[in-house]
Design a protein around this motif. Sequence first.
Motif, mmCIF file in Angstrom:
data_model
loop_
_atom_site.group_PDB
_atom_site.id
_atom_site.type_symbol
_atom_site.label_atom_id
_atom_site.label_comp_id
_atom_site.label_asym_id
_atom_site.label_seq_id
_atom_site.Cartn_x
_atom_site.Cartn_y
_atom_site.Cartn_z
ATOM 1 N N PRO A 27 35.095 9.492 17.937
ATOM 2 C CA PRO A 27 34.843 10.113 19.243
ATOM 3 C C PRO A 27 34.965 11.643 19.219
ATOM 4 O O PRO A 27 34.253 12.340 19.931
ATOM 5 C CB PRO A 27 35.908 9.497 20.159
ATOM 6 N N ILE A 33 34.187 15.930 23.739
ATOM 7 C CA ILE A 33 35.443 15.220 23.488
ATOM 8 C C ILE A 33 36.306 16.092 22.586
ATOM 9 O O ILE A 33 35.884 16.476 21.504
ATOM 10 C CB ILE A 33 35.205 13.835 22.861
ATOM 11 N N THR A 66 30.661 13.947 30.707
ATOM 12 C CA THR A 66 31.738 13.044 30.311
ATOM 13 C C THR A 66 31.210 11.621 30.136
ATOM 14 O O THR A 66 31.530 10.939 29.158
ATOM 15 C CB THR A 66 32.880 13.087 31.346
ATOM 16 N N GLU A 67 30.393 11.182 31.068
ATOM 17 C CA GLU A 67 29.806 9.832 30.979
ATOM 18 C C GLU A 67 28.949 9.696 29.730
ATOM 19 O O GLU A 67 29.056 8.692 29.005
ATOM 20 C CB GLU A 67 28.973 9.539 32.223
ATOM 21 N N CYS A 70 31.009 9.528 26.578
ATOM 22 C CA CYS A 70 31.546 8.164 26.391
ATOM 23 C C CYS A 70 30.490 7.252 25.782
ATOM 24 O O CYS A 70 30.785 6.478 24.870
ATOM 25 C CB CYS A 70 32.030 7.598 27.720
ATOM 26 N N GLU A 71 29.273 7.331 26.291
ATOM 27 C CA GLU A 71 28.182 6.497 25.761
ATOM 28 C C GLU A 71 27.929 6.800 24.289
ATOM 29 O O GLU A 71 27.785 5.898 23.472
ATOM 30 C CB GLU A 71 26.900 6.714 26.565
ATOM 31 N N GLU A 74 30.842 5.537 22.100
ATOM 32 C CA GLU A 74 30.760 4.081 21.939
ATOM 33 C C GLU A 74 29.662 3.705 20.947
ATOM 34 O O GLU A 74 29.855 2.860 20.075
ATOM 35 C CB GLU A 74 30.504 3.419 23.289
ATOM 36 N N LEU A 89 37.124 3.751 27.069
ATOM 37 C CA LEU A 89 37.604 5.123 26.940
ATOM 38 C C LEU A 89 38.121 5.598 28.288
ATOM 39 O O LEU A 89 37.413 5.529 29.285
ATOM 40 C CB LEU A 89 36.477 6.033 26.438
#
Length: 107
Positions: A27, A33, A66-67, A70-71, A74, A89
């Motif tokens: 990540p 991040i 941020t979204e 995360c995608e 992942e 997360l």
Amino acid sequence: MPGRSDAEFLIGRPLPRTVRERVRAEPVAVEHIEAVLELTTLVQGPREALVAAEVDFRDVATAAQTEWACERAEQRLREEFPMIRRVCLDPTPGCAQRRSEGLNPWP
């Protein structure tokens, strides 16, 4: 994971330490991040694992950034470790931000 004994992947246990270290690094390679603060891994089946992490995002990252971070994180985890089926997360303020807000960095 070739060359690993089945005993290393017993249901209900964390992934092996070397794998967890690699999982923690993925990540952080994603834009926006900054750090993985806490990491939990759980073997749920012979070829199935869960990853849950508290993640510190750049303070100036938008909700959309941020979204998408995360995608991407992942996706990277699933590509690198096909046994990871679930990724959770949790956006969490880092120590510096918690101190600046007058919060205990480790509640």
